[in-house]
Design an enzyme around this catalytic site. Structure first.
Site, PDB file in Angstrom:
ATOM      1  CB  CYS A 176     -43.029   2.306   7.655  1.00  0.00           C
ATOM      2  SG  CYS A 176     -43.202   3.279   6.174  1.00  0.00           S
TER       3      CYS A 176
ATOM      4  CB  THR B 106     -52.175  -8.884 -15.481  1.00  0.00           C
ATOM      5  OG1 THR B 106     -52.436 -10.241 -15.835  1.00  0.00           O
ATOM      6  CG2 THR B 106     -52.878  -7.943 -16.446  1.00  0.00           C
TER       7      THR B 106
END
Ligand code: PLP
Length: 372
Positions: A326, A240
């Site tokens: 990261c 969705t």
């Protein structure tokens, strides 16, 4: 401690622009339909919002709307490009060319693909972080599938010559993917002019919401989907649609492009003054100084203080990064700085300062200088 430190880590993520939030609110509260449920007005309105947003993003990079695919962010888009292309074409063309200074999303995905049969060439960079175009040209093989080179580095802001790389790939008939997550909205990107076949971006680096990004896939390229179920996004990525995120990302890119020139000039001035003063005082050595860089980036070695001591001392004053966010869960010197030839110790002692629009609205430049 009532006052928050000055935020100088815009490369890791940005605050949401309030105008982006305003554009998103009606989608949460009123037009909350599923963009695929077009049997009623709610779904139709959501679908219309997605359509308009897709057009805005396509226009921003010289693409067609059906070439834009929404994902949860750049990491997912990168996985989809590399794994999806390898799955589609890798049996004939298992060779990928990338560089040593890519984001971990590219490097870790390449390492995974090597485990399942890919062969990857990791281009070196010079002391300013730039790849050598001759080395690139001589790395092509008959079975080269793709070149994956980022537009702007997320630790140093160093800009690769995307245009030239695109031309070289085009002449070799090899796909060119550019991770433009840092460059998107900060410098003009034109996929046709720059011969880019695949390009990824993410909203949270450009004052948009977290958890939404996208991928440009040039017409005719067939990536194998990595997420199945329902066939959303032209069959490429099921699930969705994140309609508020999509609308927010479109608003964010529009604002960035409208204000690009003004923002760059201002932030570059702050950055250059900072570097000039600090270098003049012998306190820092700038990494990637002689390469073209994004205007809001400064990555430098501290010459007079240990970086951990510096961060501790200034914890309540400024929010800056050591290496990239990261990598910071791992206690390892930056792979980017090491590829540029820095010793473990110099890489360890490097700090990344990235400016943004709040620096502009609320100039705390003197405070920043005083921290060093
Ligand atoms: C932030 C970043 C990513 C990862 O993006 P997410 O949307 O957070 O997954 C990938 N590449 C570069 C260059 C980045 O700066």
């Amino acid at each position: 401690m009532n006052q928050l430190p000055t935020y100088l880590d815009y490369a890791s993520t940005t605050p949401l622009d309030s105008r982006v939030l305003e554009a998103m609110i009606p989608i949460f509260l009123e037009n909350y339909g599923n963009a695929n449920s077009t049997t009623h007005l709610f779904g139709e309105r959501a679908a219309m919002a997605v359509k308009e947003s897709r057009q805005i993003i396509a226009d921003a990079i010289q693409a067609q709307p059906e070439e834009i695919h929404f994902t949860s962010g750049a990491t997912e888009a990168i996985n989809l490009v590399l794994k999806g292309a390898f799955k589609s074409y890798g049996h004939q063309k298992p060779h990928i060319i990338t560089s040593q200074t890519e984001h971990k999303a590219v490097l870790d995905t390449c390492a995974y693909l090597e485990e399942i049969g890919a062969e990857v060439t990791y281009l070196t960079v010079n002391s300013d972080g730039l790849i050598d175009l001759n080395e690139l040209a001589s790395s092509f093989r008959n079975d080269t599938l793709m070149v994956s080179i980022m537009a702007a580095n997320n630790e140093t802001g160093v800009l690769q010559d995307v245009q030239r790389i695109g031309e070289i790939c085009k002449s070799k008939k090899v796909l060119f993917f550019s991770d433009a997550t840092q460059a998107f909205g900060k410098i003009p990107i034109q996929v046709l002019e720059q011969s880019i076949d695949l390009l990824c971006f993410s909203a949270h680096k450009i004052y948009g919401p977290k958890g939404i990004g996208g991928l440009y896939v040039k017409k005719g390229i067939k990536l194998t989907p990595q997420i199945h179920g329902g066939g959303h996004e032209f069959g490429l990525r099921s699930g969705t649609l994140n309609v508020p995120g999509i609308v927010g990302m479109a608003k964010a890119i529009q604002l960035c492009l409208d204000e690009l020139k003004e923002t760059s000039v201002h932030l570059e001035k702050i950055r250059n003054e900072f570097e000039k003063e600090m270098e003049g005082a012998g306190k820092i050595k700038v990494n990637g100084k002689h390469a073209p860089r994004l205007p809001h980036f400064s990555n430098f070695q501290l010459l007079k203080e240990d970086s951990d001591a510096f961060l501790l001392r200034n914890r309540n004053k400024i929010a800056v990064a050591k290496g990239s966010a990261c990598n910071s869960a791992l206690i390892q010197p930056s792979h980017v700085l090491k590829a540029m030839g820095l010793s473990d110790q110099d890489a360890e002692n490097s700090i990344r300062v990235t400016y943004g629009t709040m620096t502009e609205i609320n100039p705390q430049h003197n405070n920043i200088l005083k921290s060093f």
